[in-house]
Design a protein around this motif. Sequence first.
Motif, PDB file in Angstrom:
ATOM      1  N   PRO A  71       0.955  -1.188  -0.251  1.00 14.24           N
ATOM      2  CA  PRO A  71       0.243   0.130  -0.119  1.00 14.24           C
ATOM      3  C   PRO A  71       0.664   1.369   0.157  1.00 14.24           C
ATOM      4  N   VAL A  72       1.898   0.974   0.472  1.00 11.91           N
ATOM      5  CA  VAL A  72       3.219   2.390   0.605  1.00 11.91           C
ATOM      6  C   VAL A  72       4.424   1.877   0.080  1.00 11.91           C
ATOM      7  N   LEU A  73       4.797   2.101  -1.236  1.00 10.71           N
ATOM      8  CA  LEU A  73       5.900   1.593  -1.480  1.00 10.71           C
ATOM      9  C   LEU A  73       6.763   3.138  -1.460  1.00 10.71           C
ATOM     10  N   LEU A  74       7.922   2.773  -0.643  1.00  8.56           N
ATOM     11  CA  LEU A  74       9.285   3.156  -1.053  1.00  8.56           C
ATOM     12  C   LEU A  74      10.509   3.036  -2.453  1.00  8.56           C
ATOM     13  N   SER A  75      10.681   3.653  -2.937  1.00  4.85           N
ATOM     14  CA  SER A  75      11.461   3.826  -4.526  1.00  4.85           C
ATOM     15  C   SER A  75      12.623   4.950  -4.123  1.00  4.85           C
ATOM     16  N   GLU A  76      13.711   4.704  -5.357  1.00  4.03           N
ATOM     17  CA  GLU A  76      14.635   5.895  -5.587  1.00  4.03           C
ATOM     18  C   GLU A  76      13.927   6.435  -6.937  1.00  4.03           C
ATOM     19  N   ALA A  77      13.282   5.737  -7.612  1.00  2.00           N
ATOM     20  CA  ALA A  77      12.382   5.863  -9.027  1.00  2.00           C
ATOM     21  C   ALA A  77      11.063   6.740  -8.509  1.00  2.00           C
ATOM     22  N   VAL A  78      10.569   7.292  -9.779  1.00  2.00           N
ATOM     23  CA  VAL A  78       9.180   7.586 -10.159  1.00  2.00           C
ATOM     24  C   VAL A  78       8.489   6.959 -10.472  1.00  2.00           C
ATOM     25  N   GLU A  79       7.976   5.637 -10.020  1.00  7.02           N
ATOM     26  CA  GLU A  79       7.321   4.450 -11.071  1.00  7.02           C
ATOM     27  C   GLU A  79       6.684   3.893  -9.406  1.00  7.02           C
ATOM     28  N   ALA A  80       5.269   3.643 -10.214  1.00  4.10           N
ATOM     29  CA  ALA A  80       3.993   3.658  -9.061  1.00  4.10           C
ATOM     30  C   ALA A  80       4.125   2.003  -9.489  1.00  4.10           C
ATOM     31  N   LEU A  81       4.755   1.129  -8.979  1.00  2.00           N
ATOM     32  CA  LEU A  81       4.736  -0.725  -9.272  1.00  2.00           C
ATOM     33  C   LEU A  81       3.115  -0.558  -8.854  1.00  2.00           C
ATOM     34  N   ASN A  82       3.261   0.345  -7.547  1.00  2.00           N
ATOM     35  CA  ASN A  82       1.579  -0.531  -6.585  1.00  2.00           C
ATOM     36  C   ASN A  82       0.641   0.196  -7.398  1.00  2.00           C
ATOM     37  N   THR A  83       0.260   0.619  -8.535  1.00  2.00           N
ATOM     38  CA  THR A  83      -0.498   1.234  -9.192  1.00  2.00           C
ATOM     39  C   THR A  83      -0.994   2.398  -8.149  1.00  2.00           C
ATOM     40  N   TYR A  94      11.721  17.948  -6.602  1.00  2.00           N
ATOM     41  CA  TYR A  94      10.808  17.631  -7.302  1.00  2.00           C
ATOM     42  C   TYR A  94      11.069  17.002  -8.677  1.00  2.00           C
ATOM     43  N   ARG A  95      10.206  15.848  -9.574  1.00  2.00           N
ATOM     44  CA  ARG A  95      10.330  15.301 -10.182  1.00  2.00           C
ATOM     45  C   ARG A  95       8.800  15.051 -10.809  1.00  2.00           C
ATOM     46  N   GLU A  96       9.016  14.786 -12.231  1.00  2.00           N
ATOM     47  CA  GLU A  96       7.554  14.577 -13.480  1.00  2.00           C
ATOM     48  C   GLU A  96       7.247  13.785 -12.946  1.00  2.00           C
ATOM     49  N   PRO A  97       5.518  13.967 -12.233  1.00  4.32           N
ATOM     50  CA  PRO A  97       4.919  13.184 -11.512  1.00  4.32           C
ATOM     51  C   PRO A  97       3.673  12.319 -12.327  1.00  4.32           C
TER      52      PRO A  97
END
Length: 144
Positions: A71-83, A94-97
Amino acid sequence: MKVDFWQLSRDPVEKVVALIAQRVLGAGERLLVVSKDAAQRKAISDELWKAGPESFLANGEASAVGAAEQPVLLSEAVEALNTASHIIFADGEYREPAGFARVFLLFDDTSLEAARATWRGLDASEDMERAYFAQEDGKWVKKA
């Protein structure tokens, strides 16, 4: 898309992430927390888990098995593997969201100028609602 700027002054980033995570999960949504700092992601994870069995906030690293179920995913990349529909930039960068309904940029005095530049840079963006929050007497108050 909503972009919320949260200026940290009293509470550490991991406590603020936990506060936002409780609200996001309470609304039935999923969250992606992005930080390029592995130690910061570990501190956030520890804070999310430490509330206890009745109120812990399950989380995991994007590189771990089962990342898509978190439900909460921690990452170094802006990639929502958990939707995830919500994203927190915990390291002040800030990165492109693209694809998120709501974005939280957490920043402190060390990243204040970068946050201001990001705010100004989003001026011309259509279909974007910005808000700025600061702590006053221990409460988060919307300033702009």
